[in-house]
Scaffold this motif. Structure first.
Motif, PDB file in Angstrom:
ATOM      1  N   TYR A 151       7.057  50.155  -2.992  1.00 12.94           N
ATOM      2  CA  TYR A 151       7.541  51.192  -3.871  1.00 12.94           C
ATOM      3  C   TYR A 151       7.792  52.446  -2.974  1.00 12.94           C
ATOM      4  O   TYR A 151       8.928  52.780  -3.256  1.00 12.94           O
ATOM      5  N   PHE A 152       6.881  52.794  -2.367  1.00 11.01           N
ATOM      6  CA  PHE A 152       7.023  54.218  -1.679  1.00 11.01           C
ATOM      7  C   PHE A 152       8.186  54.085  -0.578  1.00 11.01           C
ATOM      8  O   PHE A 152       9.212  54.956  -0.516  1.00 11.01           O
ATOM      9  N   LEU A 153       8.355  52.949  -0.124  1.00 10.46           N
ATOM     10  CA  LEU A 153       9.455  52.593   1.080  1.00 10.46           C
ATOM     11  C   LEU A 153      10.682  52.264   0.164  1.00 10.46           C
ATOM     12  O   LEU A 153      11.700  52.707   0.781  1.00 10.46           O
ATOM     13  N   THR A 154      10.791  51.428  -0.733  1.00  8.94           N
ATOM     14  CA  THR A 154      12.259  51.314  -1.323  1.00  8.94           C
ATOM     15  C   THR A 154      12.750  52.570  -1.844  1.00  8.94           C
ATOM     16  O   THR A 154      13.820  52.827  -1.896  1.00  8.94           O
ATOM     17  N   MET A 155      11.708  53.487  -2.620  1.00  6.65           N
ATOM     18  CA  MET A 155      12.311  54.472  -3.026  1.00  6.65           C
ATOM     19  C   MET A 155      12.720  55.610  -2.374  1.00  6.65           C
ATOM     20  O   MET A 155      13.831  56.244  -2.529  1.00  6.65           O
ATOM     21  N   SER A 156      11.923  55.785  -1.109  1.00  5.35           N
ATOM     22  CA  SER A 156      12.370  56.618  -0.213  1.00  5.35           C
ATOM     23  C   SER A 156      13.869  56.063   0.414  1.00  5.35           C
ATOM     24  O   SER A 156      14.751  56.998   0.646  1.00  5.35           O
ATOM     25  N   ALA A 157      13.926  54.836   0.778  1.00  6.19           N
ATOM     26  CA  ALA A 157      15.207  54.335   1.065  1.00  6.19           C
ATOM     27  C   ALA A 157      16.344  54.447   0.088  1.00  6.19           C
ATOM     28  O   ALA A 157      17.512  54.658   0.645  1.00  6.19           O
ATOM     29  N   LEU A 158      16.199  54.242  -1.281  1.00  2.88           N
ATOM     30  CA  LEU A 158      17.018  54.541  -2.225  1.00  2.88           C
ATOM     31  C   LEU A 158      17.572  55.992  -2.200  1.00  2.88           C
ATOM     32  O   LEU A 158      18.935  56.173  -2.104  1.00  2.88           O
ATOM     33  N   PHE A 159      16.812  57.062  -2.177  1.00 12.62           N
ATOM     34  CA  PHE A 159      17.240  58.328  -2.120  1.00 12.62           C
ATOM     35  C   PHE A 159      18.059  58.923  -0.529  1.00 12.62           C
ATOM     36  O   PHE A 159      18.875  59.642  -0.846  1.00 12.62           O
TER      37      PHE A 159
END
Length: 767
Positions: A232-240
């Motif tokens: 979750y943390f990796l995908t959300m940081s990659a998203l933004f």
């Protein structure tokens, strides 16, 4: 790579060449230091008073209600990050330097990566100070749970990563830094609350569960690291950061709004899809960083679940009950999380469904009080309307009774686990934890592999039984047969019935016969039936009071046991204690019965009772007899004759037959007979298990009743899922050291940083 490092260095310099970088650092240290000093002061007070509470590491750094150091730091991150990130891109845009960057041989990816690394470096600086505080404090905790601490700090850092990526994107949306900070605050608020809005809509609930940031570090803060949360943390940081790239790219390369909106939306759904994939049980992995693996079910539980067939969970929710909130659609995601710790070890997992109905309810109050005299159906319509239900989806009492009659359970919130044709009911409990824990769940799962232990209470002679009659001093309901009481053994693989053996024999299918303090004589035919049951190898628990010695001895004499003449009394300096108030303890022999009893004995656990008879036994009889509970030899004697319970003091009088010593008031009897191990208990006190006595026992003794039933069932129920106690139960820090640490963290260290920042800013200004 050199360009990225150069940009990162430049950005870090700009942070520390402005007051913001120093101000955030100083505020962070002061707030964390204040929390740490306060928590250390509490722990020092507990230790100075002689209190030894296992899990002190968790209390110090997490707190019992989120007041711990790490919990508070996590709660305040939203205050720090927007201030640090608000100028990352906006400052370049407002000053025009962004054009120079675009014209230089530096790509957008390098610009974003460099600035992101800069803010992460600053976050690492904050984490470094926090880590030093934590490790220094943990040095005052012998056997500190360092794995839990490192897991918690990792969770905080990952939260910083996501917050920083959000701040980076928001900074690209506005050249005005305060506006960028407000955008970041708004985005963080949305991600924190998106999991609490619109939860009645199933599609939105599913989508929001993969975007919501609230509670994402809860597992890590307790010491459990999972690939699901890291993903979750990796995908959300990659998203933004991806959003940031698109924002900067399309500032230079114009595209229609619809095209850009579709691209942004695609990225969001890609992130949701990746989080959905990472949440599949087959792809999830866990690491329990705690010393005792407290966040993982025991090996015994894992073995039970390993080969379990698919489990269906029917959740029954009475919309008229005060506990209906636990089964509402808005609480569905929390309910799914409840199963996760068991899902890890199931091959087939859970299939959960929900059934809503209305009926009278033991767990109700507010609705009925607000609408006195209103029919159940009308009340149900009021409740359904307030909760957004269609009444066509809510079953009537008659309909739910045909499916499952829960009236004996008070029509409360209930989970029914089904494996094949086997079922087990598990409710919620009237305590702060509410949900069933590992013990209750494993005992329910085991019921789907073996039948429950049937326990029979003898009746017909004014005995005590496992029912609630309103006289707490005589009722055994709370410990035995109260389904909303977590420690009640009805929740741990036992069911109860009453039998009158005057006209019927003792059933062959019972596992245990309890004869609890008959106040009327047993007939000869009844005594014969009980003795034949015992001679056949049946287990039995016999309890009596000293005033009923003449009734009890004919029952227990064939066992080689008898009630002593007289009554046990004790000397006490407390004027509120009557002479027959006894403070007793477990006999050393009891340590071999279970790990819990061994721990209780090691903790010098004490039990209290009003009025008990000493027991005498024949060591050469057919049974191996051991003391289980004994009195204190220093202040206890057996008093012959009557006594005045209101007297302030009664003297030990050996001339009248009084005898001082350590007397057993509970015995265990064992023998091998007819190819099985027979177990019997005889107690010279029947009050110790009563609801009235149970109300005042220390919490650590709540497990006693379950351990006794486990001994009777030869370990069948309750399942042995003993978790080792954390050894970090005291702190060695002194009050003076707490004061010194408070001074350093609140004044000296911030003062040094303030001086360094002031000097650097002054030099910068002069240049």
């Amino acid at each position: 790579m050199k360009s990225i490092i150069r940009i990162a260095r430049t950005e870090i310099r700009s942070l520390f060449y402005s007051p913001i970088g120093w101000l955030v650092l100083i505020i962070f240290i002061i707030q964390a230091g204040l929390d740490l000093a306060d928590q250390l002061a509490r722990c020092q007070m507990f230790s100075s008073l002689g209190s030894k509470s296992p899990g002190l590491t968790q209390y110090l750094f997490l707190g019992s209600r989120g007041e711990g150091v790490l919990s508070q730091v996590q709660n305040r991150l939203y205050l720090y990050i927007p201030l640090l990130t608000m100028g990352l891109i906006g400052r370049e845009t407002s000053s025009g330097s962004i054009k120079l960057l675009y014209s230089s041989p530096v790509s957008i990816v390098e610009i974003i990566t460099g600035k992101f690394l800069a803010i992460l470096s600053y976050c690492l600086l904050l984490i470094s100070f926090l880590l030093i505080f934590v490790l220094v404090s943990a040095s005052y905790l012998p056997d500190a749970n360092t794995g839990l601490l490192l897991s918690g700090i990792l969770g905080i850092f990952l939260m910083c990563v996501v917050y920083s990526s959000i701040g980076l994107f928001m900074s690209s949306l506005s050249s005005y830094q305060p506006v960028a900070a407000l955008y970041t605050f708004a985005a963080l608020a949305l991600l924190n609350f998106i999991g609490q809005i619109g939860q009645n809509m199933s599609w939105f609930r599913e989508v929001s569960s993969f975007l919501a940031i609230r509670g994402r570090t809860d597992q890590m803060m307790r010491g459990l690291i999972s690939t699901k949360q890291i993903a979750y943390f990796l995908t959300m940081s990659a998203l933004f950061t991806g959003f940031t790239y698109m924002r900067l790219y399309y500032q230079r390369h114009q595209r229609p709004f619809s095209f850009r909106a579709a691209l942004y939306t695609s990225l969001v759904f890609l992130a949701i899809g990746l989080n959905w994939l990472a949440a599949r049980p087959a792809l999830m992995a866990y690491f329990d960083a705690t010393r005792t693996r407290s966040q993982t079910i025991t090996a015994t539980s894992q073995a039970l679940l390993k080969d379990m067939p698919p489990i269906t969970v029917h959740t029954y929710v009475n919309i008229l009950g005060d506990d209906a909130r636990f089964g509402m659609p808005a609480a569905r995601n929390d309910d799914y999380k409840f199963y996760e710790k068991y899902q890890r070890f199931l091959q087939h997992g859970f299939m959960v469904d929900y059934t809503y109905y209305y009926d009278s309810c033991a767990a109700t109050g507010w609705l009925f009080k607000q609408h006195p005299g209103v029919s159940l159906k009308d009340l149900a319509e009021i409740a359904a309307d307030s909760k957004g239900f269609d009444m066509s989806d809510v079953l009537s009492p008659d309909s739910i009774h045909k499916i499952l009659d829960l009236r004996s359970r008070g029509n409360r919130f209930m989970r029914q686990f089904v494996v094949g044709d086997k079922t087990a009911l598990v409710g919620i409990f009237d305590d702060p934890q509410v949900d069933p824990g590992e013990q209750e769940m494993m005992d329910a799962f085991k019921l789907m592999t073996v039948p429950a232990q049937r326990v029979a209470f003898l009746t017909g002679h004014n005995e005590r039984v496992a029912e609630e009659h309103g006289v707490k001093e005589r009722d055994y309901n709370r410990r035995m047969n109260k389904s909303v009481e977590r420690q009640s053994v009805v929740n741990h693989g036992f069911d109860f019935r009453q039998i009158d053996i005057d006209s019927a024999d003792i059933p062959d299918d019972i596992s245990l016969l309890i004869v609890a303090d008959p106040t009327l004589p047993l007939k000869s035919n009844e005594l014969g039936k009980i003795h034949r049951y015992i001679d056949s190898g049946g287990d039995c628990w016999i309890l009596g009071e000293p005033s009923h010695r003449e009734l009890m001895n004919p029952l227990i004499n064939p066992l080689g046991v008898r009630f002593m003449e007289g009554r046990l009394l004790a000397e006490s300096d407390n004027p509120e204690f009557t002479p027959d108030f006894l403070i007793t303890h477990f006999a050393p022999e009891a340590a071999g019965y279970s790990k819990v009893l061994k721990q209780l004995i090691g903790d010098d656990a004490q039990l209290t009772t009003h009025g008990a008879a000493g027991l005498v036994y024949d060591a050469k009889g057919p049974f191996q007899i051991r003391p289980f509970i004994i009195t204190n030899a220093a202040n206890t004697w057996n008093h012959i004759g009557t006594f005045d319970s209101t007297a302030a003091k009664i003297a030990n009088d050996p001339s009248h037959g009084d005898q001082k010593g350590a007397f057993p008031i509970a015995l265990t009897l064992e023998r091998s007979i007819h190819g099985k191990q027979q177990r019997i208990m005889v107690w010279g006190d029947a009050d110790m298990l009563s609801d009235g006595e149970f109300s005042g026992v220390p919490k650590k003794l709540w497990e006693l009743n379950k351990e006794i039933f486990k001994w009777f069932s030869k370990g069948q129920f309750p399942l042995d899922i003993y978790h080792a106690t954390e050894p970090d139960n005291h702190t060695t820090i002194s009050l003076g050291e707490v004061a010194g640490m408070r001074t350093v963290l609140l004044f000296i260290l911030p003062g040094i940083l303030l001086f360094m920042g002031g000097v650097l800013l002054l030099i910068r200004r002069r240049r």
